[in-house]
Design a protein around this motif. Structure first.
Motif, PDB file in Angstrom:
ATOM      1  N   PRO A 118      27.150  -8.334  30.932  1.00 26.93           N
ATOM      2  CA  PRO A 118      26.594  -9.258  29.941  1.00 26.93           C
ATOM      3  C   PRO A 118      25.480 -10.109  30.552  1.00 26.93           C
ATOM      4  CG  PRO A 118      28.987  -9.323  29.919  1.00 26.93           C
ATOM      5  CD  PRO A 118      28.588  -8.511  31.098  1.00 26.93           C
ATOM      6  N   ALA A 119      24.281  -9.938  30.055  1.00 26.50           N
ATOM      7  CA  ALA A 119      23.119 -10.694  30.527  1.00 26.50           C
ATOM      8  C   ALA A 119      22.358 -11.199  29.309  1.00 26.50           C
ATOM      9  CB  ALA A 119      22.229  -9.825  31.391  1.00 26.50           C
ATOM     10  N   PHE A 120      21.885 -12.435  29.415  1.00 23.01           N
ATOM     11  CA  PHE A 120      21.252 -13.081  28.281  1.00 23.01           C
ATOM     12  C   PHE A 120      19.939 -13.725  28.723  1.00 23.01           C
ATOM     13  CE2 PHE A 120      25.796 -13.062  27.805  1.00 23.01           C
ATOM     14  CZ  PHE A 120      25.956 -12.517  26.549  1.00 23.01           C
ATOM     15  N   ALA A 121      18.938 -13.654  27.869  1.00 25.00           N
ATOM     16  CA  ALA A 121      17.661 -14.315  28.107  1.00 25.00           C
ATOM     17  C   ALA A 121      17.592 -15.509  27.166  1.00 25.00           C
ATOM     18  CB  ALA A 121      16.507 -13.369  27.841  1.00 25.00           C
ATOM     19  N   LEU A 122      17.430 -16.671  27.741  1.00 24.94           N
ATOM     20  CA  LEU A 122      17.346 -17.920  26.982  1.00 24.94           C
ATOM     21  C   LEU A 122      15.909 -18.417  27.105  1.00 24.94           C
ATOM     22  CD1 LEU A 122      19.649 -19.437  25.531  1.00 24.94           C
ATOM     23  CD2 LEU A 122      19.744 -20.951  27.468  1.00 24.94           C
ATOM     24  N   TYR A 123      15.228 -18.520  25.992  1.00 24.19           N
ATOM     25  CA  TYR A 123      13.824 -18.901  25.991  1.00 24.19           C
ATOM     26  C   TYR A 123      13.698 -20.407  25.772  1.00 24.19           C
ATOM     27  CZ  TYR A 123      12.891 -13.948  25.748  1.00 24.19           C
ATOM     28  OH  TYR A 123      12.832 -12.612  26.034  1.00 24.19           O
ATOM     29  N   CYS A 124      12.934 -21.054  26.646  1.00 26.92           N
ATOM     30  CA  CYS A 124      12.752 -22.509  26.550  1.00 26.92           C
ATOM     31  C   CYS A 124      11.345 -22.870  27.013  1.00 26.92           C
ATOM     32  CB  CYS A 124      13.807 -23.240  27.368  1.00 26.92           C
ATOM     33  SG  CYS A 124      13.797 -22.856  29.118  1.00 26.92           S
ATOM     34  N   ASN A 125      10.997 -24.140  26.854  1.00 28.31           N
ATOM     35  CA  ASN A 125       9.646 -24.568  27.189  1.00 28.31           C
ATOM     36  C   ASN A 125       9.437 -24.760  28.698  1.00 28.31           C
ATOM     37  OD1 ASN A 125      11.344 -26.750  27.158  1.00 28.31           O
ATOM     38  ND2 ASN A 125       9.961 -28.109  26.061  1.00 28.31           N
ATOM     39  N   PHE A 126      10.493 -25.097  29.458  1.00 28.45           N
ATOM     40  CA  PHE A 126      10.380 -25.269  30.908  1.00 28.45           C
ATOM     41  C   PHE A 126      11.527 -24.533  31.615  1.00 28.45           C
ATOM     42  CE2 PHE A 126       8.449 -29.183  29.182  1.00 28.45           C
ATOM     43  CZ  PHE A 126       7.176 -29.035  29.700  1.00 28.45           C
ATOM     44  N   PRO A 127      11.449 -23.214  31.771  1.00 27.56           N
ATOM     45  CA  PRO A 127      12.548 -22.486  32.402  1.00 27.56           C
ATOM     46  C   PRO A 127      12.791 -22.891  33.846  1.00 27.56           C
ATOM     47  CG  PRO A 127      10.686 -21.029  32.019  1.00 27.56           C
ATOM     48  CD  PRO A 127      10.358 -22.330  31.375  1.00 27.56           C
ATOM     49  N   GLU A 128      11.736 -23.313  34.546  1.00 27.91           N
ATOM     50  CA  GLU A 128      11.906 -23.722  35.947  1.00 27.91           C
ATOM     51  C   GLU A 128      12.633 -25.063  36.067  1.00 27.91           C
ATOM     52  OE1 GLU A 128       8.010 -25.275  34.426  1.00 27.91           O
ATOM     53  OE2 GLU A 128       8.987 -23.336  34.360  1.00 27.91           O
ATOM     54  N   GLY A 129      12.763 -25.781  34.971  1.00 28.95           N
ATOM     55  CA  GLY A 129      13.429 -27.085  34.991  1.00 28.95           C
ATOM     56  C   GLY A 129      14.932 -27.020  34.794  1.00 28.95           C
ATOM     57  N   VAL A 130      15.465 -25.864  34.466  1.00 31.73           N
ATOM     58  CA  VAL A 130      16.916 -25.732  34.260  1.00 31.73           C
ATOM     59  C   VAL A 130      17.567 -25.571  35.626  1.00 31.73           C
ATOM     60  CG1 VAL A 130      18.746 -24.424  33.157  1.00 31.73           C
ATOM     61  CG2 VAL A 130      16.543 -24.675  32.019  1.00 31.73           C
ATOM     62  N   ARG A 131      18.386 -26.534  35.995  1.00 28.20           N
ATOM     63  CA  ARG A 131      19.045 -26.526  37.307  1.00 28.20           C
ATOM     64  C   ARG A 131      20.412 -25.858  37.224  1.00 28.20           C
ATOM     65  NH1 ARG A 131      14.713 -26.704  39.451  1.00 28.20           N
ATOM     66  NH2 ARG A 131      13.526 -28.607  39.461  1.00 28.20           N
ATOM     67  N   ASP A 132      21.003 -25.610  38.377  1.00 34.90           N
ATOM     68  CA  ASP A 132      22.278 -24.897  38.464  1.00 34.90           C
ATOM     69  C   ASP A 132      23.422 -25.556  37.690  1.00 34.90           C
ATOM     70  OD1 ASP A 132      21.247 -22.793  39.864  1.00 34.90           O
ATOM     71  OD2 ASP A 132      21.789 -23.599  41.831  1.00 34.90           O
ATOM     72  N   PRO A 133      23.587 -26.880  37.719  1.00 34.60           N
ATOM     73  CA  PRO A 133      24.708 -27.443  36.946  1.00 34.60           C
ATOM     74  C   PRO A 133      24.632 -27.135  35.455  1.00 34.60           C
ATOM     75  CG  PRO A 133      23.909 -29.061  38.497  1.00 34.60           C
ATOM     76  CD  PRO A 133      22.948 -27.904  38.545  1.00 34.60           C
ATOM     77  N   TYR A 134      23.436 -27.203  34.880  1.00 37.50           N
ATOM     78  CA  TYR A 134      23.308 -26.893  33.457  1.00 37.50           C
ATOM     79  C   TYR A 134      23.457 -25.401  33.210  1.00 37.50           C
ATOM     80  CZ  TYR A 134      22.087 -27.705  28.627  1.00 37.50           C
ATOM     81  OH  TYR A 134      22.152 -27.800  27.259  1.00 37.50           O
ATOM     82  N   ARG A 135      22.980 -24.579  34.128  1.00 38.57           N
ATOM     83  CA  ARG A 135      23.169 -23.121  34.034  1.00 38.57           C
ATOM     84  C   ARG A 135      24.660 -22.798  34.049  1.00 38.57           C
ATOM     85  NH1 ARG A 135      20.083 -18.626  35.873  1.00 38.57           N
ATOM     86  NH2 ARG A 135      18.573 -20.100  36.705  1.00 38.57           N
TER      87      ARG A 135
END
Length: 160
Positions: A118-135
């Motif tokens: 299971p792999a998912f692509a989540l599209y957002c305005n700043f993908p580099e800003g998503v850190r590990d805790p939120y992931r």
């Protein structure tokens, strides 16, 4: 833990089978207590199915095969686009996305990627800003919602 890390890195389904359960001196909640101890030791892999067996007494042997087949089914599970979108809205409303350089990260859409796990692509305005805790929060929320026990789940963040 090293074996579990290798299995997840190689994108394999995992379950833990504890054999020789007939040799353990049992009390009222022995299995539950032992399972809690194992889950604490396997902490990053908290959703791994654990089965206690005894081959000599033929305890839970068929359950091992059933659970292995369930983990295999979890790896192949496909989720409809609308369900994923509803989950994404619910998960991001329960815990707001972090900000990145003064701007809030906004998630636009999600899709399941054709993959062996299971792999998912989540599209957002700043993908580099998503850190590990939120992931990790999103992965755990996805696991709770759709029962991917024993299977690795990957979420990729992409620019929308």
């Amino acid at each position: 833990l090293k074996i579990f890390s290798i299995a997840v890195h190689r994108k394999k389904g995992v379950m833990l089978v504890v054999n020789k359960w007939d040799l353990v001196k049992k009390e009222t909640n022995t299995m539950r207590d032992y399972e809690e101890g194992l889950r604490k030791k396997l902490q990053p892999f908290s959703d791994v199915p654990i089965i206690f067996t005894s081959v000599l007494e033929k305890q839970r042997i068929f359950k091992v095969v059933e659970t292995a087949l369930q983990v295999y089914e979890n790896r192949k599970r496909k989720i409809e686009q609308q369900e994923l979108y509803d989950w994404m809205l619910e998960a991001t409303q329960q815990q707001a996305a972090p900000s990145y350089r003064g701007n809030f990260i906004r998630f636009k859409r999600i899709e399941q990627i054709p993959s062996q796990i299971p792999a998912f692509a989540l599209y957002c305005n700043f993908p580099e800003g998503v850190r590990d805790p939120y992931r990790n929060y999103l992965e755990n929320s996805l696991r709770r919602r759709y029962d991917f026990s024993g299977s690795p789940v990957h979420i990729y963040f992409r620019k929308s």
